[in-house]
Design an enzyme around this catalytic site. Structure first.
Site, PDB file in Angstrom:
ATOM      1  N   CYS A  70       0.852  -1.192   0.000  1.00 29.94           N
ATOM      2  CA  CYS A  70       0.000   0.000   0.000  1.00 29.94           C
ATOM      3  C   CYS A  70       0.888   1.242   0.000  1.00 29.94           C
ATOM      4  O   CYS A  70       2.114   1.162   0.023  1.00 29.94           O
ATOM      5  CB  CYS A  70      -0.925   0.021   1.218  1.00 29.94           C
ATOM      6  SG  CYS A  70      -0.057   0.193   2.805  1.00 29.94           S
TER       7      CYS A  70
ATOM      8  N   ASP B 190      11.942  22.797 -31.608  1.00 30.31           N
ATOM      9  CA  ASP B 190      13.015  21.922 -32.066  1.00 30.31           C
ATOM     10  C   ASP B 190      14.212  22.799 -32.366  1.00 30.31           C
ATOM     11  O   ASP B 190      14.088  23.799 -33.069  1.00 30.31           O
ATOM     12  CB  ASP B 190      12.594  21.169 -33.331  1.00 30.31           C
ATOM     13  CG  ASP B 190      13.726  20.359 -33.929  1.00 30.31           C
ATOM     14  OD1 ASP B 190      13.939  19.239 -33.469  1.00 30.31           O
ATOM     15  OD2 ASP B 190      14.392  20.878 -34.844  1.00 30.31           O
TER      16      ASP B 190
ATOM     17  N   ASP C 120       7.325  26.558 -32.661  1.00 28.55           N
ATOM     18  CA  ASP C 120       8.412  26.993 -33.529  1.00 28.55           C
ATOM     19  C   ASP C 120       8.050  26.530 -34.939  1.00 28.55           C
ATOM     20  O   ASP C 120       7.179  25.679 -35.118  1.00 28.55           O
ATOM     21  CB  ASP C 120       9.729  26.357 -33.057  1.00 28.55           C
ATOM     22  CG  ASP C 120      10.893  26.728 -33.961  1.00 28.55           C
ATOM     23  OD1 ASP C 120      10.990  27.901 -34.339  1.00 28.55           O
ATOM     24  OD2 ASP C 120      11.678  25.825 -34.297  1.00 28.55           O
TER      25      ASP C 120
ATOM     26  N   CYS D 216       3.639   1.671   2.594  1.00 33.73           N
ATOM     27  CA  CYS D 216       4.921   1.012   2.323  1.00 33.73           C
ATOM     28  C   CYS D 216       5.825   1.935   1.511  1.00 33.73           C
ATOM     29  O   CYS D 216       7.038   2.004   1.750  1.00 33.73           O
ATOM     30  CB  CYS D 216       4.698  -0.300   1.566  1.00 33.73           C
ATOM     31  SG  CYS D 216       3.669  -1.511   2.419  1.00 33.73           S
TER      32      CYS D 216
ATOM     33  N   ASP E 248      15.649  26.921 -29.204  1.00 27.30           N
ATOM     34  CA  ASP E 248      14.399  26.774 -28.475  1.00 27.30           C
ATOM     35  C   ASP E 248      14.618  26.361 -27.017  1.00 27.30           C
ATOM     36  O   ASP E 248      13.674  26.387 -26.231  1.00 27.30           O
ATOM     37  CB  ASP E 248      13.504  25.723 -29.151  1.00 27.30           C
ATOM     38  CG  ASP E 248      12.981  26.193 -30.487  1.00 27.30           C
ATOM     39  OD1 ASP E 248      12.700  27.400 -30.615  1.00 27.30           O
ATOM     40  OD2 ASP E 248      12.873  25.367 -31.407  1.00 27.30           O
TER      41      ASP E 248
END
Length: 813
Positions: free
Chosen positions: A107, A707, A512, A110, A711
């Site tokens: 659970c 990209d 972009d 833990c 950027d």
């Protein structure tokens, strides 16, 4: 016992050791971790008097240490760690990171206990445990603590940890499933017998039953219930004892108390011959709780299948070519530079480049692309891809932890172990919830006892069992794991825990142009010479300057130039503008017209530039300090699904903006083609960053898709960022998500899935809170029978898990 020797076994204590145990009020020296472990076990077990009355030293502790602790020392060897440990160079020392599998997790308590215990170890930098996969990502300073010490520390609190291995994890899940089925089967078979007897006893209360038969049925029920308590219910008791030992109130604590109280009360009534028995409730508790956990296990296995499938993609063996001789070796034995043969239908063992052959490959497992990709000599292939048509010879460039697949898996695991804000809130609530339930149960029992109500015991049992803190803890991790697994299969990799939560709330999507909305595969269309230099000389100069750049413009110019020995030195790259460097002692610059105008004294050919711009081409100028030599005209193709993506985002009410460093005519053309109304051209990285900051100051939640190296700053500044997988490494590191496939609509699918994830998390939390809010008072007032409480608790957990699994289906929006 001599103080110079080990207090436990009597052997000499090496001067460099520091193992000590507090025994009989004093710190006692130990010779090894084995003696320390045994001595601590004796003290913790309340048997400290052993040392007062013993007649001779114990056997050497090393001989008594569990095999696991002996074996864990092997994990400190660098040769062993090479296969699963990642090294990070740092001023802080020898930092290392590894993924471990934790056995014994039942659970959220833990998870909390392990994270707190491991984080408290000196030298551990960070730890995060994924509830759904049971995987722990641990970073430590190897100069301060060894991996074997971390594994041993985890073992001391009752759990077992070992390096993550997909085949072993699948075996553990299968073993756990079979064991749960055995426990469930026993509880079901014996439970049916107990229930039949219970029906007879209930009918006896209405129609009368002789005392000797009633007592006989009590004893038969006890005999049938005892195996269920000793075997089927064992996991609940074991976990509860472990939690109590470490001062942690986990989910199994109230469950175990409820079962134990019901069973103890039934035994008392059986031996005394009068009173109520609850054997039927006990077996039903166990049966329904085990049923819930079995289905939870199946759901966890299903929701984490994507990452495990990626790991299992790499084959176990490969065919290595050495001096024209073939040999079959394990993938772990491969080295960079090895040449391997991959036959049709086989999987590439690592990343490399094709040196012989022509074929097509299937990268769908990693990118989501269904169409085969043609490859030939010089083409890079990714480990985990499948060769389809013809044999290929591959020269390996990256192996093991350095491959693209390994990097993707690390990012995916990081995203699943990092906890969103809503998850942390739920975990904190669940941590206190169990303690509140225990206090309430004691209060309810005391009240009904003082009122003289004979049903105080079943009411108390119902209060202990009916509550479901696990529903609160399961509400978010199951949904996050299912959502990330779904998107990974679609080619959109989530690398940060907050990414999906933020993507769902994003109000502005900023794109972009080059390499994002366009394919990023610029081609040199035309070269216009402006000086006495030849076309070849201009291309050679341009390629020399662009050689170290990863921008699409640089790749296009380098591809267009023929092989050249010209080398540029002292190259300075101004992201989004251009480059300047020395060639044969002379300074050259290449970049946008604005960059050339600022850095040189050359006069620009405005008429030619305007003509090329009007055609929508990207224009790059090459010049020395005083003269322009050439204008390069480059073109790029629009991605096929760019228009569809923009349409989907706009129809969902999101604002879409295009920011590009290209000239206005090229940007305007792309914006018109895809349907973007707001755009800005000739943007430097600082301009993009300022634009994003301005939106954020107005309260906008910005998603940036880009990209390229220029950027990276704005990707890092946006609330959530998505980088194209073909982008530079710096851009990928700065991004919260990676688009591995060429399908841009995966971004729209990601936004839709993220929204569904948040909705399902809210549904789960509302259900868990509403269920407990209604069930607790009803149980405390005596309106909920114990067997009803068991069904309610199991059903609550199953509802949460089942609701989260809906994310694995494709969105219909």
């Amino acid at each position: 016992m001599s103080e110079s020797g080990c207090f436990h076994c009597g052997l000499p204590v090496p001067s460099e050791t520091h193992y000590k145990v507090s025994i009989q009020g004093a710190e006692r020296a130990m010779c090894c971790p084995g003696c320390q472990a045994v001595a601590e076990a004796i003290v913790d077990g309340g048997m400290e008097d052993y040392y007062q009355y013993r007649t001779e030293p114990a056997e050497q502790g090393r001989e008594l240490v569990p095999d696991f602790l002996q074996q864990s020392l092997a994990y400190d060897l660098d040769a062993v760690q090479d296969s699963f440990v990642r090294h990070h160079e740092s001023e802080q020392g020898d930092l290392r990171e590894a993924d471990l599998i934790l056995e014994g997790i039942t659970c959220a308590a833990c998870i909390w206990l392990n994270e707190r215990h491991i984080a408290a170890l000196a030298g551990v930098k960070s730890v995060a445990v994924n509830y759904s996969t049971r995987r722990a990502r641990i970073e430590w300073n190897n100069d301060q603590i060894k991996l074997s010490e971390i594994l041993e520390a985890i073992t001391r609190i009752g759990y077992l940890a070992h390096p993550y291995d997909p085949s072993r994890q699948q075996q553990l899940l299968e073993d756990e499933r079979k064991q749960q089925l055995r426990r469930l089967g026993l509880a079901g078979v014996l439970g049916m017998q107990v229930m039949m007897i219970a029906v007879a006893l209930y009918l006896g209360d209405f129609f009368g039953m002789e005392a000797q038969f009633e007592k006989f049925f009590y004893w038969i029920s006890l005999g049938l219930t005892l195996p269920v308590m000793l075997y089927s219910a064992q996991p609940f008791f074991r976990t509860a004892i472990r939690d109590i030992k470490h001062g942690q109130a986990g989910m199994d604590v109230p469950v175990s108390i409820g079962i134990s109280v019901a069973f103890a009360g039934s035994i008392w009534s059986t031996f005394n011959g009068y009173g109520e028995v609850y054997y039927d409730s006990v077996v039903m508790f166990v049966f329904f709780l085990l049923t819930g956990r079995y289905f939870e296990l199946v759901a966890r296995k299903r929701s984490s299948e994507s990452s495990d499938t990626l790991v299992r993609a790499v084959p176990a063996v490969a065919t290595r070519i050495d001096n024209d001789a073939e040999s079959l070796i394990t993938v772990a034995e491969l080295n960079v530079g090895d040449v391997v043969r991959v036959k049709p239908g086989e999987t590439f063992p690592a990343d490399g480049v094709v040196i012989e052959g022509r074929s097509s490959i299937d990268e769908s497992l990693l990118t989501g692309e269904s169409m085969p990709i043609p490859v030939e000599v010089g083409r890079t292939v990714i480990g985990g891809s499948i060769n389809i048509e013809s044999p290929l010879l591959i020269k390996l460039e990256k192996i093991g932890q350095d491959t693209i697949l390994s990097g993707v898996l690390r990012l995916l695991e990081r995203a699943q172990t990092e906890k969103p804000r809503i998850t942390k809130l739920a975990d904190k609530t669940a941590a206190w919830f169990v303690l509140a339930v225990l206090v309430l149960a004691v209060s309810v029992a005391s009240y009904w006892w003082s009122e003289g109500v004979t049903t105080w015991l079943p009411i108390t049992i119902a209060v202990l069992v009916v509550t479901c803190p696990c529903a609160l803890s399961l509400a978010t991790p199951t949904a996050v794991t299912a959502a990330t697994s779904r998107l990974t299969s679609q080619g959109l990799l989530t690398t940060r825990g907050h990414a999906l939560e933020t993507l769902a709330k994003a109000s502005h999507f900023i794109f972009d142009k080059t390499g994002t909305l366009t394919e990023g595969k610029l081609e040199l269309i035309k070269v216009e010479i402006l000086s006495d230099a030849s076309k070849k000389e201009c291309l050679d100069w341009a390629a020399a300057l662009e050689l170290s750049s990863e921008h699409p413009v640089a790749r296009a110019l380098c591809n267009a130039a023929e092989a050249s020995v010209i080398v540029a030195s002292d190259v300075v790259n101004i992201p989004g503008a251009g480059l300047t460097g020395k060639i044969s002692g002379k300074i050259f610059s290449i970049g946008t017209p604005a960059y050339i105008s600022e850095t040189t004294q050359a006069s620009l050919p405005e008429q030619q530039l305007n003509r090329l711009r009007e055609q929508g081409h990207t224009v790059v100028v090459l010049a020395d300090e005083n003269q322009c030599h050439a204008v390069f005209s480059l073109g790029d193709r629009l991605r096929e699904d760019a228009t569809q993506l923009i349409s989907q985002l706009k129809s969902s009410g999101r604002k879409v903006v295009l920011l590009s460093g290209d000239h206005s005519q090229a940007v305007a053309r792309v914006a018109e083609q895809v349907g973007i109304d707001e755009w800005q051209a000739e943007c430097l990285p600082a301009d993009k960053l300022s634009f994003v900051k301005a939106l954020q100051n107005k309260g906008a939640i910005v998603a940036m898709i880009g990209d390229g190296i220029n950027d990276a700053p704005v990707l890092a500044a946006a609330e959530v960022s998505i980088a194209m997988a073909s982008g530079t490494q710096l851009a990928a590191v700065s991004a919260d998500m990676l688009l591995l496939s060429n399908d841009l609509t995966a971004i729209s699918e990601g936004r839709s899935t993220a929204q569904r994830m948040l909705l399902i998390i809210k549904q789960n939390l509302i259900w868990a809170i509403a269920y407990n809010t209604l069930a607790l008072p009803a149980a405390a007032l005596g309106y909920v029978a114990p067997w009803m409480a068991a069904i309610g608790m199991s059903a609550s957990s199953l509802f949460v898990v089942g609701n989260a699994l809906r994310l694995l289906r494709k969105s219909t929006k």
